[in-house]
Scaffold this motif. Structure first.
Motif, PDB file in Angstrom:
ATOM      1  N   ILE A  57       0.843  -1.205   0.000  1.00  0.00           N
ATOM      2  CA  ILE A  57       0.000   0.000   0.000  1.00  0.00           C
ATOM      3  C   ILE A  57       0.873   1.248   0.000  1.00  0.00           C
ATOM      4  O   ILE A  57       0.395   2.363  -0.160  1.00  0.00           O
ATOM      5  CB  ILE A  57      -0.960   0.003   1.208  1.00  0.00           C
ATOM      6  CG1 ILE A  57      -2.173   0.894   0.904  1.00  0.00           C
ATOM      7  CG2 ILE A  57      -0.270   0.468   2.487  1.00  0.00           C
ATOM      8  CD1 ILE A  57      -3.307   0.766   1.901  1.00  0.00           C
ATOM      9  N   LYS A 217       2.030   5.373   4.706  1.00  0.00           N
ATOM     10  CA  LYS A 217       0.948   5.385   3.728  1.00  0.00           C
ATOM     11  C   LYS A 217       0.537   6.837   3.479  1.00  0.00           C
ATOM     12  O   LYS A 217       0.298   7.596   4.422  1.00  0.00           O
ATOM     13  CB  LYS A 217      -0.242   4.587   4.276  1.00  0.00           C
ATOM     14  CG  LYS A 217      -1.486   4.682   3.429  1.00  0.00           C
ATOM     15  CD  LYS A 217      -2.654   4.023   4.154  1.00  0.00           C
ATOM     16  CE  LYS A 217      -3.962   4.357   3.464  1.00  0.00           C
ATOM     17  NZ  LYS A 217      -5.131   3.859   4.207  1.00  0.00           N
ATOM     18  N   SER A 219      -1.907   9.956   1.957  1.00  0.00           N
ATOM     19  CA  SER A 219      -3.339  10.186   1.780  1.00  0.00           C
ATOM     20  C   SER A 219      -3.710   9.821   0.352  1.00  0.00           C
ATOM     21  O   SER A 219      -2.853   9.777  -0.540  1.00  0.00           O
ATOM     22  CB  SER A 219      -3.688  11.647   2.064  1.00  0.00           C
ATOM     23  OG  SER A 219      -3.129  12.487   1.060  1.00  0.00           O
ATOM     24  N   GLU A 220      -4.983   9.567   0.111  1.00  0.00           N
ATOM     25  CA  GLU A 220      -5.393   9.154  -1.233  1.00  0.00           C
ATOM     26  C   GLU A 220      -5.078  10.244  -2.255  1.00  0.00           C
ATOM     27  O   GLU A 220      -4.621   9.962  -3.371  1.00  0.00           O
ATOM     28  CB  GLU A 220      -6.880   8.816  -1.256  1.00  0.00           C
ATOM     29  CG  GLU A 220      -7.338   8.208  -2.563  1.00  0.00           C
ATOM     30  CD  GLU A 220      -8.722   7.597  -2.472  1.00  0.00           C
ATOM     31  OE1 GLU A 220      -9.169   7.015  -3.476  1.00  0.00           O
ATOM     32  OE2 GLU A 220      -9.347   7.690  -1.401  1.00  0.00           O
ATOM     33  N   LYS A 249      -3.232   2.090  -5.913  1.00  0.00           N
ATOM     34  CA  LYS A 249      -4.628   2.511  -5.826  1.00  0.00           C
ATOM     35  C   LYS A 249      -5.584   1.361  -5.560  1.00  0.00           C
ATOM     36  O   LYS A 249      -6.660   1.566  -4.985  1.00  0.00           O
ATOM     37  CB  LYS A 249      -5.038   3.250  -7.100  1.00  0.00           C
ATOM     38  CG  LYS A 249      -4.930   2.436  -8.377  1.00  0.00           C
ATOM     39  CD  LYS A 249      -5.288   3.290  -9.595  1.00  0.00           C
ATOM     40  CE  LYS A 249      -5.131   2.492 -10.882  1.00  0.00           C
ATOM     41  NZ  LYS A 249      -5.442   3.327 -12.078  1.00  0.00           N
ATOM     42  N   TYR A 252      -6.136   1.198  -1.935  1.00  0.00           N
ATOM     43  CA  TYR A 252      -6.962   2.316  -1.480  1.00  0.00           C
ATOM     44  C   TYR A 252      -8.429   2.064  -1.827  1.00  0.00           C
ATOM     45  O   TYR A 252      -9.326   2.332  -1.017  1.00  0.00           O
ATOM     46  CB  TYR A 252      -6.498   3.625  -2.108  1.00  0.00           C
ATOM     47  CG  TYR A 252      -5.230   4.189  -1.516  1.00  0.00           C
ATOM     48  CD1 TYR A 252      -5.258   5.267  -0.638  1.00  0.00           C
ATOM     49  CD2 TYR A 252      -3.984   3.644  -1.829  1.00  0.00           C
ATOM     50  CE1 TYR A 252      -4.098   5.795  -0.102  1.00  0.00           C
ATOM     51  CE2 TYR A 252      -2.818   4.149  -1.299  1.00  0.00           C
ATOM     52  CZ  TYR A 252      -2.880   5.233  -0.431  1.00  0.00           C
ATOM     53  OH  TYR A 252      -1.717   5.745   0.115  1.00  0.00           O
ATOM     54  N   ASN A 253      -8.669   1.555  -3.043  1.00  0.00           N
ATOM     55  CA  ASN A 253     -10.040   1.264  -3.456  1.00  0.00           C
ATOM     56  C   ASN A 253     -10.656   0.188  -2.574  1.00  0.00           C
ATOM     57  O   ASN A 253     -11.833   0.261  -2.201  1.00  0.00           O
ATOM     58  CB  ASN A 253     -10.072   0.815  -4.919  1.00  0.00           C
ATOM     59  CG  ASN A 253      -9.692   1.931  -5.879  1.00  0.00           C
ATOM     60  OD1 ASN A 253      -9.797   3.099  -5.540  1.00  0.00           O
ATOM     61  ND2 ASN A 253      -9.242   1.572  -7.066  1.00  0.00           N
ATOM     62  N   GLU A 255      -9.839  -0.432   0.525  1.00  0.00           N
ATOM     63  CA  GLU A 255     -10.122   0.194   1.818  1.00  0.00           C
ATOM     64  C   GLU A 255     -11.382   1.058   1.742  1.00  0.00           C
ATOM     65  O   GLU A 255     -12.208   1.051   2.649  1.00  0.00           O
ATOM     66  CB  GLU A 255      -8.934   1.041   2.266  1.00  0.00           C
ATOM     67  CG  GLU A 255      -7.814   0.243   2.873  1.00  0.00           C
ATOM     68  CD  GLU A 255      -6.872   1.113   3.680  1.00  0.00           C
ATOM     69  OE1 GLU A 255      -6.938   2.356   3.526  1.00  0.00           O
ATOM     70  OE2 GLU A 255      -6.084   0.565   4.462  1.00  0.00           O
ATOM     71  N   ASN A 256     -11.510   1.816   0.647  1.00  0.00           N
ATOM     72  CA  ASN A 256     -12.689   2.681   0.511  1.00  0.00           C
ATOM     73  C   ASN A 256     -13.967   1.866   0.477  1.00  0.00           C
ATOM     74  O   ASN A 256     -14.976   2.241   1.092  1.00  0.00           O
ATOM     75  CB  ASN A 256     -12.577   3.522  -0.765  1.00  0.00           C
ATOM     76  CG  ASN A 256     -11.514   4.604  -0.656  1.00  0.00           C
ATOM     77  OD1 ASN A 256     -11.144   4.993   0.447  1.00  0.00           O
ATOM     78  ND2 ASN A 256     -11.020   5.083  -1.776  1.00  0.00           N
TER      79      ASN A 256
END
Length: 387
Positions: A57, A217, A219-220, A249, A252-253, A255-256
Motif C-alpha cells: 500500500i 501510507k 493520503s489518497e 490505488k 486504497y479502493n 479500503e474505501n
C-alpha cells in the motif's frame, strides 16, 4: 443565549421531576455509544489495520518498457517529492540474459521485445521466443523491513561492498553478472537474484523497473499526486521509452469499499441502539408539554420552541456520548482493548469526534418525526391537549 438558558432549565427539570427516566436515558445512550465505539474500530478497515502494515500500500512501481541506464542519486532525489514522501526503500530491477549480461535488445524493431507494465516474471515478458533470462534486484537500503523475504538487512556491512548475492532456493552457489562472478551467501524464499546496490550500479547494466516504498501510507489525494509527479518526471528523463507508474490505488479502493460498508454498518448499529432510548427522550419531552404551551401562549414562536426541543436533544446526547468517550479512553488499555476483534486498533481524537458526529446525526434523524409533530402543533391544539 436565552434559548440556551431555557434549554438548560428544562433539562434540570427533567432530572428533578423524572430522575428514573433521565438516568435510564443517560445510561442507555452511554451503553449504546460504547457499543458503537467498539464496532467503529472493528468494522472500518482503516481502523482495524487490515492493510496498514502491508508494504504494497506504500509501493509505487515505475516500469520502463525499454530498460535504461539511470543515475541512482537522481532517482533518490526525485523520489522524495516535496519532502512529504520519505523513502523507506527502493528496489532496482534489471532483466539480463541467461548468462547475466545486459544483451537483450529491447529496442530491436525486428524482434519487438519489450516489457509489460507489470511485475517482472516470466509470464509477463514478451518477445523472448523461448530464450532464458534472469532478473537481478538491488535494495537501496538493504531491505529496510520492506519484506520478510528476503530477510531485512540482506547483507552485512562488509558484504554490501562485495561481489555477493542472495539466490532463490535450488540455484547454483555462484552466478555471473556483467562478466563478474558473485558468490551466493544465502538462499532464501525469493523469486530473483539480489545483489548489493553498489554492485548493481557499478556493473553498468540497465534498469527495467524501479519500485519505491514510502515510509508511511500517503493520503489518497497525495497518492495520485505523487504517482503523477513520478510519471511526468521519469517520462521527461527517459524520452526513448514508454513509462508507466503503477500506484497502490487498488489497495486504497479496497479500503474505501470496506469503509463504505463499515459506515453503513455503524449507521445501522447506531440507529438500532438509539431508537429505543429516543422513546425515553420523547417521553421526557412530552412531560414538558405544559412548559411548551406556556411558552407559546406568552408569545414564543413555534420555531423557538422547536429550537429548544432540538437543542435539548443535542445537549442530552452530547453529555452521554462524551461520558462514553471519556470512559472508553480511560479504560481502553485495561478493558476494551481485550475484547477487540483485531489487536492493533488505536483510537485517535478524530475517531472519537467521528463517532460523536455519527451518533448525534442518527439521534437527530430518528427524532425527525417527533420534531415535525412539535412544529405542527399550534397554540390551541397544544392548550386543548394539556387541559
Amino acid at each position: 443565549m436565552k434559548i440556551f438558558r431555557l434549554t438548560i432549565s428544562r433539562i434540570a427539570t427533567h432530572f428533578v421531576e423524572n430522575k428514573l427516566i433521565f438516568i435510564l436515558f443517560f445510561l442507555g445512550i452511554l451503553a449504546s455509544s460504547i457499543t458503537i465505539i467498539f464496532y467503529y474500530g472493528n468494522l472500518f478497515s482503516f481502523k482495524n489495520g487490515v492493510y496498514d502494515d502491508f508494504s504494497e500500500i506504500r509501493a509505487y512501481t515505475i516500469n520502463l518498457r525499454i530498460p535504461q541506464i539511470i543515475d541512482k542519486d537522481e532517482i533518490i532525489k526525485m523520489a522524495e517529492y516535496e519532502g512529504n514522501c520519505k523513502i523507506q526503500d527502493i528496489i532496482f530491477s534489471s532483466v539480463l540474459d541467461e548468462n547475466g549480461n545486459d544483451s537483450i535488445k529491447f529496442d530491436n524493431e525486428d524482434n519487438k521485445t519489450s516489457l509489460y507494465f507489470t511485475d517482472l516474471t516470466e509470464a509477463e515478458i514478451i518477445g523472448f521466443g523461448g530464450h532464458k533470462f534472469m532478473i537481478v534486484e538491488a535494495y537501496l537500503n538493504n531491505n529496510a523491513n520492506v519484506y520478510a523475504y528476503p530477510e531485512p538487512q540482506i547483507f552485512n556491512e562488509a558484504q554490501q561492498h562485495e561481489l555477493v548475492a542472495v539466490a532463490p532456493k535450488n540455484k547454483p552457489d555462484t552466478i555471473k553478472i556483467a562478466n563478474k562472478t558473485y558468490n551466493v551467501v544465502s538462499k532464501q524464499t525469493v523469486e530473483h537474484y539480489i545483489i548489493p546496490v553498489e554492485k548493481l550500479f557499478s556493473s553498468g547494466v540497465r534498469i527495467a523497473q524501479i519500485k519505491i516504498y514510502t515510509e508511511n501510507k500517503l493520503s489518497e489525494n497525495m497518492m495520485y499526486r505523487y504517482s503523477d509527479y513520478l510519471e511526468n518526471n521519469i517520462s521527461k528523463k527517459f524520452k526513448s521509452t514508454d513509462v508507466y507508474v503503477e500506484p497502490p490505488k487498488v489497495w486504497y479502493n479496497t479500503e474505501n469499499d470496506g469503509n463504505k460498508m463499515g459506515f453503513s454498518g455503524i449507521t445501522a448499529i447506531a440507529a438500532i441502539s438509539l431508537i429505543a432510548f429516543m422513546f425515553l427522550l420523547k417521553y421526557m419531552m412530552l412531560l414538558s408539554h405544559k412548559n411548551n404551551v406556556i411558552l407559546m401562549m406568552v408569545g414564543a414562536k413555534k420555531s423557538d420552541v422547536l429550537k429548544i426541543v432540538i437543542l435539548e436533544n443535542i445537549i442530552l446526547v452530547t453529555g452521554s456520548v462524551l461520558s462514553a468517550v471519556l470512559l472508553h479512553s480511560i479504560l481502553y488499555q485495561p478493558v476494551f482493548s481485550k475484547v477487540n476483534i483485531y489487536g492493533n486498533i488505536v483510537y485517535y481524537p478524530m475517531d472519537y469526534l467521528n463517532i460523536y458526529l455519527i451518533i448525534l446525526l442518527v439521534s437527530l434523524l430518528v427524532n425527525i418525526p417527533f420534531f415535525v409533530g412539535y412544529y405542527k402543533n399550534n397554540i390551541r391544539e397544544a392548550r386543548n391537549r394539556q387541559l
